[in-house]
Design a protein around this motif. Structure first.
Motif, PDB file in Angstrom:
ATOM      1  N   LEU B  15      26.091  30.973  -6.003  1.00  0.00           N
ATOM      2  CA  LEU B  15      27.487  30.999  -6.443  1.00  0.00           C
ATOM      3  C   LEU B  15      28.436  30.296  -5.485  1.00  0.00           C
ATOM      4  CD1 LEU B  15      29.251  34.484  -6.049  1.00  0.00           C
ATOM      5  CD2 LEU B  15      27.746  33.454  -4.349  1.00  0.00           C
ATOM      6  N   TRP B  16      27.956  29.871  -4.305  1.00  0.00           N
ATOM      7  CA  TRP B  16      28.862  29.255  -3.337  1.00  0.00           C
ATOM      8  C   TRP B  16      29.398  27.920  -3.850  1.00  0.00           C
ATOM      9  CZ3 TRP B  16      24.309  30.819   0.038  1.00  0.00           C
ATOM     10  CH2 TRP B  16      24.490  32.117   0.536  1.00  0.00           C
ATOM     11  N   CYS B  17      30.598  27.565  -3.416  1.00  0.00           N
ATOM     12  CA  CYS B  17      31.265  26.333  -3.864  1.00  0.00           C
ATOM     13  C   CYS B  17      30.465  25.097  -3.414  1.00  0.00           C
ATOM     14  CB  CYS B  17      32.655  26.226  -3.241  1.00  0.00           C
ATOM     15  SG  CYS B  17      33.770  27.576  -3.618  1.00  0.00           S
ATOM     16  N   PRO B  18      30.686  23.965  -4.070  1.00  0.00           N
ATOM     17  CA  PRO B  18      30.056  22.720  -3.591  1.00  0.00           C
ATOM     18  C   PRO B  18      30.462  22.447  -2.132  1.00  0.00           C
ATOM     19  CG  PRO B  18      31.037  22.389  -5.746  1.00  0.00           C
ATOM     20  CD  PRO B  18      31.461  23.760  -5.295  1.00  0.00           C
ATOM     21  N   GLY B  19      29.467  22.196  -1.287  1.00  0.00           N
ATOM     22  CA  GLY B  19      29.753  21.871   0.109  1.00  0.00           C
ATOM     23  C   GLY B  19      29.971  23.055   1.018  1.00  0.00           C
ATOM     24  N   CYS B  20      29.878  24.271   0.501  1.00  0.00           N
ATOM     25  CA  CYS B  20      30.071  25.475   1.338  1.00  0.00           C
ATOM     26  C   CYS B  20      28.979  25.539   2.399  1.00  0.00           C
ATOM     27  CB  CYS B  20      30.027  26.726   0.474  1.00  0.00           C
ATOM     28  SG  CYS B  20      30.025  28.263   1.423  1.00  0.00           S
ATOM     29  N   GLY B  23      25.447  27.944   2.490  1.00  0.00           N
ATOM     30  CA  GLY B  23      24.128  27.547   1.992  1.00  0.00           C
ATOM     31  C   GLY B  23      23.284  26.921   3.091  1.00  0.00           C
ATOM     32  N   ALA B 213      33.992  18.721   2.387  1.00  0.00           N
ATOM     33  CA  ALA B 213      32.967  19.369   3.217  1.00  0.00           C
ATOM     34  C   ALA B 213      32.412  18.380   4.243  1.00  0.00           C
ATOM     35  CB  ALA B 213      31.840  19.896   2.323  1.00  0.00           C
TER      36      ALA B 213
END
Lengths: 67, 266
Positions: B15-20, B23, B213
């Motif tokens: 569920l983490w945002c793109p580029g978080c 991960g 990011a």
């Protein structure tokens, strides 16, 4: 030690969110984002098996197999 | 992939945002576990609340998703009843040092054998970008639209003063250090703290004009330096990364065993 040779470069595009981290930090500029903003290995012969894309991928979507 | 065996793949994509950066921390942590050759059944991961805490849902270890800031309290209970298990507690900066600040310093004081990973993105991401005790001054957040006036904690110095016996810091840019430090932290007997600077491009990056990011990771590359480097002497504003503390001190569960033996009169 012999240089590692690329066996396979796998990207799970259903897991990729297109952040571009792998594209930017690849030392040989092997990867790019396609028209759907998903990472693809566009220049595979240039890959040096450093695995930095696999290690940095926040989506755990990349796997580099070397021999 | 070798680390996929530790994942609950049915919950992916995560569920983490793109580029978080979270991960990348998950990625590095699983590599550390894989290099140590540990089985899923000897690891317990306990997390609290927040973006970072969702990490426990993605790994196929024994996992506890507990209440905000209290992950270390739950982990202490697990460790004391089953000292043979390895406890890993990933926390966000707010979870670890605001809501869970007391649990954090007391776990460090006791030197209980737990590996605490502080995923420091300097903001409360999940609830919409409020400032945290790690945000620091001149930071824009939802709750500080004209900039925060609060100085920030230094996780390393705080942990050192509280008594942690293994303390390291790195960033999501320096990925090889992530698995190396987490591996050493797991092997260390005592309270281990690994602080990882991790980018939140959605809230922290956007509000503070730090870009994507990728830009935030480049910033980590440029504003950090190895401990004791020449660059640090020339520019004291650089953030040091590396292993700050690694020492042997009596571990809490072992001391507790001794007390039980004494009480039983043997």
């Amino acid at each position: 030690m012999a240089k590692p040779i690329l066996k396979a470069h796998k990207i799970r595009s259903d897991w990729c969110k297109g952040c571009g981290i792998c594209v930017e930090f690849c030392p040989k500029k092997v990867l790019e984002l396609d028209e759907f903003e998903r990472a693809v290995a566009a220049r595979l012969p240039d890959c040096i098996c450093c695995r930095l894309c696999e290690l940095r991928c926040p989506d755990l979507a990349i796997e580099v197999e070397c021999k | 992939m070798a680390i996929n065996k530790y994942l609950r793949e049915r919950f992916f994509p995560h569920l983490w945002c793109p580029g978080c950066g979270h991960g990348t921390v998950l990625n590095g942590m699983l590599r550390a576990v894989d290099k140590l050759g540990m089985s899923k059944n000897e690891i317990v991961m306990v997390s609290g609340i927040g973006c970072s805490a969702r990490i426990s849902g993605y790994v196929d270890f024994h996992t506890l998703h507990t209440i905000h800031g209290r992950a270390l309290a739950f982990a202490t209970g697990v460790k004391m009843s089953r000292p043979e298990l390895n406890l890993i507690v990933p926390m966000g900066d707010g979870d670890a040092l605001a809501i869970g600040g007391n649990h954090f310093i007391h776990a460090a004081r006791r030197n209980i054998d737990i590996t605490a990973i502080v995923m420091n993105n300097r903001i409360y991401g999940m609830t919409g970008g409020q400032y945290s005790p790690l945000s620091g001054q001149d930071i824009i957040a939802t709750t500080a639209p004209y900039a925060s006036i609060d100085p920030s904690f230094d996780v390393v110095e705080l942990s050192r003063a509280a008594g942690a016996t293994f303390i390291a810091r790195t960033t999501t840019y320096h990925v090889k250090q992530i698995d190396d430090f987490i591996k050493q932290a797991i092997l260390h007997e005592g309270f281990s703290v690994v602080e990882i600077l991790t980018q939140c491009p959605t809230h922290f990056g956007r509000k503070n004009k730090q870009g994507s990011a990728v830009d935030m990771m480049k910033l980590y590359r440029d504003i950090t330096t190895p401990i004791g480097s020449k660059a640090k002497q020339e520019n004291p504003n650089l953030i040091e990364r590396g292993i700050f503390v690694q020492e042997d001190k009596p571990e809490y569960c072992r001391e507790y065993e001794k007390i039980i033996e004494k009480a039983m009169g043997s």
